[in-house]
Design a protein around this motif. Structure first.
Motif, PDB file in Angstrom:
ATOM      1  N   LYS A  18      15.776  58.170  75.590  1.00 19.20           N
ATOM      2  CA  LYS A  18      14.427  59.169  75.226  1.00 19.20           C
ATOM      3  C   LYS A  18      14.793  60.196  76.492  1.00 19.20           C
ATOM      4  CE  LYS A  18       9.605  59.182  74.651  1.00 19.20           C
ATOM      5  NZ  LYS A  18       9.565  60.731  75.042  1.00 19.20           N
ATOM      6  N   ARG A  19      15.065  59.717  77.578  1.00 12.50           N
ATOM      7  CA  ARG A  19      15.519  60.921  78.616  1.00 12.50           C
ATOM      8  C   ARG A  19      16.473  61.822  78.073  1.00 12.50           C
ATOM      9  NH1 ARG A  19      17.233  58.414  84.217  1.00 12.50           N
ATOM     10  NH2 ARG A  19      17.877  60.352  84.836  1.00 12.50           N
ATOM     11  N   VAL A  20      17.421  61.372  77.656  1.00 14.47           N
ATOM     12  CA  VAL A  20      18.522  62.228  77.019  1.00 14.47           C
ATOM     13  C   VAL A  20      18.073  63.144  75.638  1.00 14.47           C
ATOM     14  CG1 VAL A  20      20.643  62.334  75.687  1.00 14.47           C
ATOM     15  CG2 VAL A  20      20.336  60.733  77.395  1.00 14.47           C
ATOM     16  N   VAL A  21      17.235  62.680  74.841  1.00  9.89           N
ATOM     17  CA  VAL A  21      16.610  63.254  73.833  1.00  9.89           C
ATOM     18  C   VAL A  21      15.511  64.257  74.262  1.00  9.89           C
ATOM     19  CG1 VAL A  21      15.169  63.171  71.881  1.00  9.89           C
ATOM     20  CG2 VAL A  21      16.858  61.672  72.058  1.00  9.89           C
ATOM     21  N   ASP A  22      14.736  63.970  75.228  1.00  8.59           N
ATOM     22  CA  ASP A  22      14.033  64.953  75.955  1.00  8.59           C
ATOM     23  C   ASP A  22      14.535  66.190  76.347  1.00  8.59           C
ATOM     24  OD1 ASP A  22      11.702  63.777  75.407  1.00  8.59           O
ATOM     25  OD2 ASP A  22      11.684  62.782  77.367  1.00  8.59           O
ATOM     26  N   VAL A  23      15.595  66.012  76.836  1.00 12.35           N
ATOM     27  CA  VAL A  23      16.785  67.479  77.238  1.00 12.35           C
ATOM     28  C   VAL A  23      17.178  67.934  75.971  1.00 12.35           C
ATOM     29  CG1 VAL A  23      18.888  67.805  78.374  1.00 12.35           C
ATOM     30  CG2 VAL A  23      17.692  66.076  79.488  1.00 12.35           C
ATOM     31  N   LEU A  24      17.619  67.321  74.940  1.00 14.56           N
ATOM     32  CA  LEU A  24      18.130  68.225  73.819  1.00 14.56           C
ATOM     33  C   LEU A  24      16.854  68.735  73.194  1.00 14.56           C
ATOM     34  CD1 LEU A  24      20.218  65.133  72.093  1.00 14.56           C
ATOM     35  CD2 LEU A  24      21.213  67.279  73.230  1.00 14.56           C
ATOM     36  N   LEU A 130      24.770  56.962  68.453  1.00  9.64           N
ATOM     37  CA  LEU A 130      23.943  57.029  67.168  1.00  9.64           C
ATOM     38  C   LEU A 130      22.414  56.611  67.710  1.00  9.64           C
ATOM     39  CD1 LEU A 130      26.109  54.104  65.144  1.00  9.64           C
ATOM     40  CD2 LEU A 130      26.000  56.830  65.019  1.00  9.64           C
ATOM     41  N   GLU A 131      22.032  56.046  68.572  1.00 10.55           N
ATOM     42  CA  GLU A 131      20.685  55.771  69.186  1.00 10.55           C
ATOM     43  C   GLU A 131      20.331  57.145  69.619  1.00 10.55           C
ATOM     44  OE1 GLU A 131      18.560  53.372  69.039  1.00 10.55           O
ATOM     45  OE2 GLU A 131      20.223  52.242  67.905  1.00 10.55           O
ATOM     46  N   ILE A 132      20.928  58.160  70.098  1.00 10.05           N
ATOM     47  CA  ILE A 132      20.395  59.450  70.367  1.00 10.05           C
ATOM     48  C   ILE A 132      20.204  60.380  69.312  1.00 10.05           C
ATOM     49  CG2 ILE A 132      20.983  61.949  71.236  1.00 10.05           C
ATOM     50  CD1 ILE A 132      23.010  60.217  73.317  1.00 10.05           C
ATOM     51  N   VAL A 133      21.005  60.305  68.153  1.00 13.47           N
ATOM     52  CA  VAL A 133      20.697  60.978  66.939  1.00 13.47           C
ATOM     53  C   VAL A 133      19.488  60.223  66.200  1.00 13.47           C
ATOM     54  CG1 VAL A 133      21.637  61.754  64.756  1.00 13.47           C
ATOM     55  CG2 VAL A 133      23.135  61.735  66.665  1.00 13.47           C
ATOM     56  N   LYS A 134      19.362  59.181  66.318  1.00 12.14           N
ATOM     57  CA  LYS A 134      18.354  58.484  65.602  1.00 12.14           C
ATOM     58  C   LYS A 134      16.955  58.654  66.203  1.00 12.14           C
ATOM     59  CE  LYS A 134      16.435  53.647  65.136  1.00 12.14           C
ATOM     60  NZ  LYS A 134      16.626  52.266  65.329  1.00 12.14           N
TER      61      LYS A 134
END
Length: 206
Positions: A18-24, A130-134
């Protein structure tokens, strides 16, 4: 300074993903592990982030050959024209895996890629990617991070990657040592599969 976070591929921590996705979502750039070499990525829907990656790679965005990293084949029609059964069978057999498939681009591509006749589709066999993209809910644009070194083409150590990319990206994921062989690129945009680059993926399945 880039954030540096450790994520384990066997069981990626949802909080870290989730931290990674927030950055994206904020238009940030990340370096993340795949089943081949480490990749530089951003959210496909964020034009400013796409422009940043193009600048770093020294290419014009509309002429770039970035891969679209997807979670699975279910949303393929958003980015790729209708494909025939034999092409779909090849994709199904090879993915997730260390391949990039070049396919005819759809009319529904994000506006910055409207002129592109073909797109490179990648579904890496790596749980972190895969989890990041999901979690993000759409593909990320990706480009391998190459090395200036003549001997080592790709840096495999996440700490060395951080050293080099610290001021260029917002977050580096330490997912363990990466591979130093890039994906095999197969062009499926015409009737016959054509090998553009032989990399990690075996050609026997074709």
């Amino acid at each position: 300074m880039a954030e540096f976070i450790r994520i384990y591929e066997e069981n990626p921590n949802p909080k870290e993903i989730k931290r990674v996705v927030d950055v994206l979502k904020k238009g940030g750039l990340i370096i993340y592990p795949t089943d081949t070499v480490y990749g530089l990525g951003c959210d496909i829907t964020n034009t400013k982030a796409l422009e940043k990656i193009a600048r770093i790679k020294g290419v014009k965005l509309e002429n770039s050959n970035f891969s679209f990293v997807c979670r699975d084949l279910s949303n393929l029609s958003d980015y790729v024209k209708q494909i025939d059964t034999s092409t779909f069978k090849i994709l199904k057999r090879a993915l997730p895996g260390p391949y990039t498939f070049i396919l005819p681009g759809a009319k529904t591509l994000p506006s910055v890629f409207k002129k592109k006749k073909t797109v490179g589709i990648r579904i890496p066999n790596n749980q972190i990617a895969l989890e990041i993209v999901k979690e993000l809910g759409n593909p990320i644009i990706s480009s391998s991070i190459r090395d200036e070194d003549d001997v080592i083409e790709y840096t495999t150590d996440p700490e060395l990657i951080l050293e080099k990319w610290d001021n260029l990206v917002d977050l580096v994921i330490d997912g363990g040592y990466g591979d130093n062989v890039a994906s095999t690129i197969i062009d499926l945009s015409e009737n016959t599969p054509t090998v553009i680059r032989e990399g990690k993926g075996s050609l026997e399945i074709f």
